[in-house]
Motif scaffolding. Structure first.
Motif, PDB file in Angstrom:
ATOM      1  N   GLU A   7       0.829  -1.212   0.000  1.00  0.00           N
ATOM      2  CA  GLU A   7       0.000   0.000   0.000  1.00  0.00           C
ATOM      3  C   GLU A   7       0.863   1.261   0.000  1.00  0.00           C
ATOM      4  OE1 GLU A   7      -3.978  -1.718   2.292  1.00  0.00           O
ATOM      5  OE2 GLU A   7      -2.369  -0.791   3.463  1.00  0.00           O
ATOM      6  N   LYS A  56      -6.265  -1.254  -5.774  1.00  0.00           N
ATOM      7  CA  LYS A  56      -5.478  -0.077  -5.394  1.00  0.00           C
ATOM      8  C   LYS A  56      -4.324   0.203  -6.344  1.00  0.00           C
ATOM      9  CE  LYS A  56      -6.581  -0.558  -0.482  1.00  0.00           C
ATOM     10  NZ  LYS A  56      -6.072  -0.791   0.892  1.00  0.00           N
ATOM     11  N   TYR A 113      -8.931 -12.500  -1.173  1.00  0.00           N
ATOM     12  CA  TYR A 113      -9.572 -11.234  -0.814  1.00  0.00           C
ATOM     13  C   TYR A 113      -8.532 -10.127  -0.697  1.00  0.00           C
ATOM     14  CZ  TYR A 113     -12.341  -7.860   1.885  1.00  0.00           C
ATOM     15  OH  TYR A 113     -12.975  -6.727   2.328  1.00  0.00           O
ATOM     16  N   ASP A 148      -7.040  -9.334  -4.242  1.00  0.00           N
ATOM     17  CA  ASP A 148      -7.980  -8.597  -5.092  1.00  0.00           C
ATOM     18  C   ASP A 148      -8.112  -7.139  -4.656  1.00  0.00           C
ATOM     19  OD1 ASP A 148      -8.408 -10.805  -6.642  1.00  0.00           O
ATOM     20  OD2 ASP A 148     -10.327 -11.354  -5.728  1.00  0.00           O
ATOM     21  N   ASN A 149      -8.108  -6.892  -3.344  1.00  0.00           N
ATOM     22  CA  ASN A 149      -8.191  -5.516  -2.862  1.00  0.00           C
ATOM     23  C   ASN A 149      -6.948  -4.714  -3.208  1.00  0.00           C
ATOM     24  OD1 ASN A 149     -10.611  -4.584  -0.971  1.00  0.00           O
ATOM     25  ND2 ASN A 149     -10.399  -6.794  -0.768  1.00  0.00           N
TER      26      ASN A 149
END
Length: 331
Positions: free
Chosen positions: A46, A75, A67, A70-71
């Motif tokens: 991130e 981003k 999950y 994919d997130n």
């Protein structure tokens, strides 16, 4: 080993109002879900996206959870299997499982900005492997063939100086000269019980073998297995939220089954078959170290559609571990 169960933390029913549903008692293990190494790895991706802008490439799944992956894709992360899939001039992150030494060396040769999200506890095993080889010892590495952590650790040392051992039977089949100096190391996400038996077999077969000063199996793996041992005997079924390629999640299923409790590995709530709950009055729930808490809440919400759910958290220990980020992302 006997695990003393602490007092349960009582939770309120979350059943849908106005419906007559059969009661279902949930025993939710704590600790569960994300460990410090997973938190760090996700934050590295991130922050890299914030620092460099999208896309940021990630070699291999950053952690074994769809999950989460994919997130991160949403981003701006792009996941690849090999470094040659990363375009020149783009930043790349190495997964929490670790990579062979040749990978960062190649990245440096290509002039890529790279960040290492390898769990510090895995990196510790890497350093131990290098030291044992420098001391002239052949390494017996206890782990699962093909797992990224195993590939990464075995790739820290020259070929031929490390041998993979998966079972007690593998130990019996080893054939080394009596005077060959030996050492053993282990993958960090193994079954505590299985590994104990394999190490005992290694020490019995090779009394002079050198081992690490402290256990290589990480604190999070050990803690989650202990939590399952606490709730499994009191559950008629146990759900483990995690991925099929997540070693620590698969081990949690095995731990429950050894306690005599049927267990199911699920990715998320959609995987639950309501028929599994037939005759079940007490259900255990846990999550592997790469499964986020949002998936636990999703599972509880789904169960509450079918049954009158009451939650009880069973805490066997508390975790406060935090790992530092790479220096490139600090400040």
């Amino acid at each position: 080993m006997t695990v003393n169960i602490p007092d349960f933390e009582q939770g309120a029913s979350v059943a849908t109002p106005g419906r007559q549903l059969a009661p279902l008692r949930l025993l939710i293990a704590a600790p569960r879900g994300f460990c410090a190494g997973v938190d760090r790895a996700i934050e590295i991706v991130e922050r890299a996206i914030e620092r460099y802008g999208a896309p940021v490439y990630v070699r291999h799944e950053i952690v074994h959870n769809r999950y989460v992956v994919d997130n991160l894709k949403i981003k701006g992360a792009v996941f690849v299997e090999e470094l040659d899939e990363v375009p020149d001039g783009k930043p790349v992150v190495f997964s929490a499982h670790g990579v062979p030494r040749v990978v960062p060396e190649e990245a440096t040769q290509r002039g890529l900005d790279w960040l290492d999200a390898t769990c510090p506890l895995v990196s510790k095993v890497h350093r131990q492997a290098q030291r044992q080889v420098e001391a002239g010892r052949h390494i017996l590495f206890v782990g699962h063939h093909g797992h990224p952590e195993v590939i990464g650790t075995m790739g820290q040392v020259p070929e031929g100086v490390i041998t993979l051992v998966e079972t007690v039977e593998d130990v019996a089949a080893l054939d080394f000269p009596a005077d060959l100096p030996l050492a053993f190391l282990t993958q960090t996400t193994l079954s505590v019980d299985d590994t104990r038996h394999i190490i005992a077999a290694l020490r019995a077969r090779f009394p002079a073998i050198m081992g690490p000063r402290a256990e290589d199996i990480c604190y999070a793996t050990s803690n989650r297995q202990a939590a399952v041992k606490a709730i499994a005997p009191h559950s008629q079924l146990l759900l483990v939220i995690g991925a099929p390629n997540s070693s620590n999640s698969v081990r949690l299923v095995e731990v429950a089954e050894r306690e005599g409790t049927p267990a199911r590995l699920i990715r998320r709530a959609d995987d639950i078959d309501p028929a599994w709950l037939d005759g079940v009055e007490t259900l255990g729930i846990t999550a592997g170290a790469s499964a986020p808490e949002v998936l636990v809440r999703e599972v509880v919400a789904r169960l509450a559609q079918w049954r009158e759910v009451t939650e009880e958290t069973v805490t066997t220990t508390e975790e406060h571990m935090v790992f530092k980020l790479p220096r490139q992302l600090i400040g």
